[in-house]
Write an enzyme that holds these catalytic residues in place. Sequence first.
Site, mmCIF file in Angstrom:
data_model
loop_
_atom_site.group_PDB
_atom_site.id
_atom_site.type_symbol
_atom_site.label_atom_id
_atom_site.label_comp_id
_atom_site.label_asym_id
_atom_site.label_seq_id
_atom_site.Cartn_x
_atom_site.Cartn_y
_atom_site.Cartn_z
ATOM 1 N N THR A 224 15.989 -49.280 39.275
ATOM 2 C CA THR A 224 17.321 -49.900 39.302
ATOM 3 C C THR A 224 17.877 -49.972 37.879
ATOM 4 O O THR A 224 19.031 -49.629 37.629
ATOM 5 C CB THR A 224 17.253 -51.308 39.925
ATOM 6 O OG1 THR A 224 16.759 -51.185 41.263
ATOM 7 C CG2 THR A 224 18.624 -51.965 39.964
ATOM 8 N N GLU A 228 21.198 -48.247 36.358
ATOM 9 C CA GLU A 228 22.303 -49.053 35.814
ATOM 10 C C GLU A 228 22.571 -48.717 34.348
ATOM 11 O O GLU A 228 23.718 -48.708 33.909
ATOM 12 C CB GLU A 228 22.010 -50.546 35.972
ATOM 13 C CG GLU A 228 21.906 -51.036 37.416
ATOM 14 C CD GLU A 228 23.130 -50.733 38.264
ATOM 15 O OE1 GLU A 228 24.228 -50.532 37.695
ATOM 16 O OE2 GLU A 228 22.986 -50.678 39.499
ATOM 17 N N TRP A 239 27.092 -38.575 43.935
ATOM 18 C CA TRP A 239 27.837 -38.131 45.124
ATOM 19 C C TRP A 239 29.346 -38.295 44.945
ATOM 20 O O TRP A 239 30.125 -37.960 45.837
ATOM 21 C CB TRP A 239 27.341 -38.842 46.382
ATOM 22 C CG TRP A 239 27.647 -40.314 46.446
ATOM 23 C CD1 TRP A 239 28.732 -40.884 47.032
ATOM 24 C CD2 TRP A 239 26.859 -41.391 45.930
ATOM 25 N NE1 TRP A 239 28.683 -42.254 46.893
ATOM 26 C CE2 TRP A 239 27.530 -42.587 46.219
ATOM 27 C CE3 TRP A 239 25.643 -41.459 45.229
ATOM 28 C CZ2 TRP A 239 27.037 -43.839 45.847
ATOM 29 C CZ3 TRP A 239 25.160 -42.703 44.861
ATOM 30 C CH2 TRP A 239 25.842 -43.871 45.166
HETATM 31 ZN ZN ZN Z 1 25.198 -47.310 40.558
#
Ligand code: ZN
Length: 417
Positions: A224, A228, A239
Amino acid sequence: MKKFLLLLAVFGSFVTYSQEKCAAHTKHNERLANDPAYAEAMHVAQGKAKAWQQTHQNGTEKVTLTIPVVVHVLYKNAAQNVSLAQIQSQIDVLNTDYRALNQIDLPAYFDSLKADIDVEFCLASVDPDGNPTDGITRTSTTGGTLFGYFSPFNDDMKYDSLGGKNCWPTDKYLNLWVGELFPGLLGYAQFPGDPKVNADGVVITTTAFGTTGNVDPISAGGRTATHEIGHWMGLYHIWGDEDACTGSDTIADTPNMAAASNQGCDSLANTCSNEDAFWGSFDPTDMVFNYMDYSSDTCMGMFTKGQKMRMHGFLNTDPRRMGLATSNGCAFMGIKEDVESMFTLSPNPTTDNVRILFNTGDIATVQIVNAQGQLIAVYDALSTGAEIDLSNLEVGVYLVQMMKNEKLVGIERLVKH
Ligand SMILES: [Zn+2]
């Protein structure tokens, strides 16, 4: 009625946020739409980064940037007051991921694109006042303005006045706030160029931070924060943040993708065939291994060369990111601590004694060096488990060096309070 409409608006954005595990782009889009100053600042920052990229097409000079990190721990109970081990495990993941040191099996057409970002992270050893620090602040709080959780709406975790913790200078440190976000939301980041100087940094929910301690098994890879910090250096989701093949992350070597991966690792998925000219007539699969997707932590394992160029574009043009290169937040810049540690020091920080435990072998020479690079003490033929008396040492940050046959084999940073 007005109040009701306001509530409805808040609830509406709350629903949008709650569908995402990263709120960076949702917040970005909301501000682009509602905050002209933000939109203009973003436009300027993007332009400067792009211009830098165009003049550095042949790659960057090989200079490794070490970014001093301060971790602001916000806790409401003992479990949320995460351990130094949990924090260090997160720094270790960042140093593995941003130097492309992780092991991952990639299709050959992606393997050749995997980039070493040439960025490393260190827990700050010098605080904004020039005092020694372990790079961690700990705040007991009852804060959390979103049903008792910290909120991406108002950045409550980033301000003392809202139950959070004020930043350290954002042009000298990467501020990493760790606190409990609304369930499902794992983190978010501020993009480079954002005029909100004191909110600049990255937020990670407690249980998605690091790989050990109070970590949810589903997000226990520490990715994560890798993701970030990618945003914090200017990257978008691969995407393109829409559910079609039209959007783009502006990067040629990340294949087009219709939507985010949903936590798994579907390496055969190929949701778009309208690829950038970079790919020629070849239609690659979706790059589910990319840190900027939503795949599982165990699936992720690469940034691309194109992403590296974009990150370096911002690191070299955004005033606050540029400030990091001259920060003395980590004393001993340029001296690398071992990725694979040769020994451990405990306790560290310490007030008087420190015990040295060797990972391999049982006899070594140990030296202590101060922040000016002067040799302070030498201990010959030291055994593992030995205690060193540091009570005569001034408060400060030191390097402990391990020597074998007169060769330096390991370095650790020691903080004396
Ligand atoms: Zn993100």
